[in-house]
Design a protein around this motif. Structure first.
Motif, PDB file in Angstrom:
ATOM      1  N   LEU A 189      -0.556  -0.198  -6.655  1.00  0.00           N
ATOM      2  CA  LEU A 189      -1.777  -0.731  -6.057  1.00  0.00           C
ATOM      3  C   LEU A 189      -2.996  -0.387  -6.907  1.00  0.00           C
ATOM      4  O   LEU A 189      -3.850  -1.242  -7.151  1.00  0.00           O
ATOM      5  CB  LEU A 189      -1.944  -0.206  -4.632  1.00  0.00           C
ATOM      6  N   SER A 225       0.831  -1.205   0.000  1.00  0.00           N
ATOM      7  CA  SER A 225       0.000   0.000   0.000  1.00  0.00           C
ATOM      8  C   SER A 225       0.868   1.259   0.000  1.00  0.00           C
ATOM      9  O   SER A 225       0.366   2.357  -0.221  1.00  0.00           O
ATOM     10  CB  SER A 225      -0.946  -0.003   1.196  1.00  0.00           C
ATOM     11  N   PRO A 227       1.141   3.560  -4.147  1.00  0.00           N
ATOM     12  CA  PRO A 227      -0.236   3.734  -4.599  1.00  0.00           C
ATOM     13  C   PRO A 227      -0.431   3.547  -6.100  1.00  0.00           C
ATOM     14  O   PRO A 227      -1.477   3.069  -6.528  1.00  0.00           O
ATOM     15  CB  PRO A 227      -0.590   5.159  -4.168  1.00  0.00           C
TER      16      PRO A 227
END
Length: 136
Positions: A50, A44, A47
């Motif tokens: 992700l 995480s 970003p």
């Protein structure tokens, strides 16, 4: 002669292209989101990666099912274009320009396959076409 023989199968072949490309893309997302199937879970703390993993999972599934196909394929195509330029090509005009050298063949191929799917739509064998049919 070959065109006459294969033309009746064009809709089915397109459906297979859409389903297989979407499912393969979704599998990449599953690897990154859940860290399974030989993949590594994306942190995480990154970003961009992700978001890309979730796009792969959701858009790939939608493309395979033929649901919101144009939007999902357009998004997937853009993601793969960014992936190719940012992580493979890196705007270098040397030997790294070539996909076989920068290992970007898959990203580049996905970008153009998904662009084609975005332009053509879900096709005959898709959830979208089932939903458009009127009940008998």
């Amino acid at each position: 002669m070959l065109a006459r023989t294969l033309s009746p199968f064009a809709d089915r072949a397109y459906a297979l292209l859409r389903i297989v490309a979407g499912a393969m893309f979704a599998f990449h997302g599953v690897q990154k989101v859940f860290g399974v199937l030989g993949g590594h879970k994306v942190s995480s703390a990154d970003p961009q990666m992700l978001l890309g993993a979730w796009i792969e999972l959701i858009a790939g599934t939608a493309i395979a099912l033929g649901f919101f196909t144009r939007i999902a394929a357009f998004l997937a195509s853009g993601q793969m274009a960014v992936a190719y330029v940012q992580f493979h090509w890196k705007l270098q005009f040397d030997a790294n320009f070539f996909p076989a050298v920068n290992r970007g063949e898959l990203a580049l191929l996905y970008a153009f396959v998904f662009l084609y799917i975005a332009c053509r739509g879900s096709g005959r064998y898709a959830l979208e076409s089932r939903m458009r049919q009127k009940p008998a």
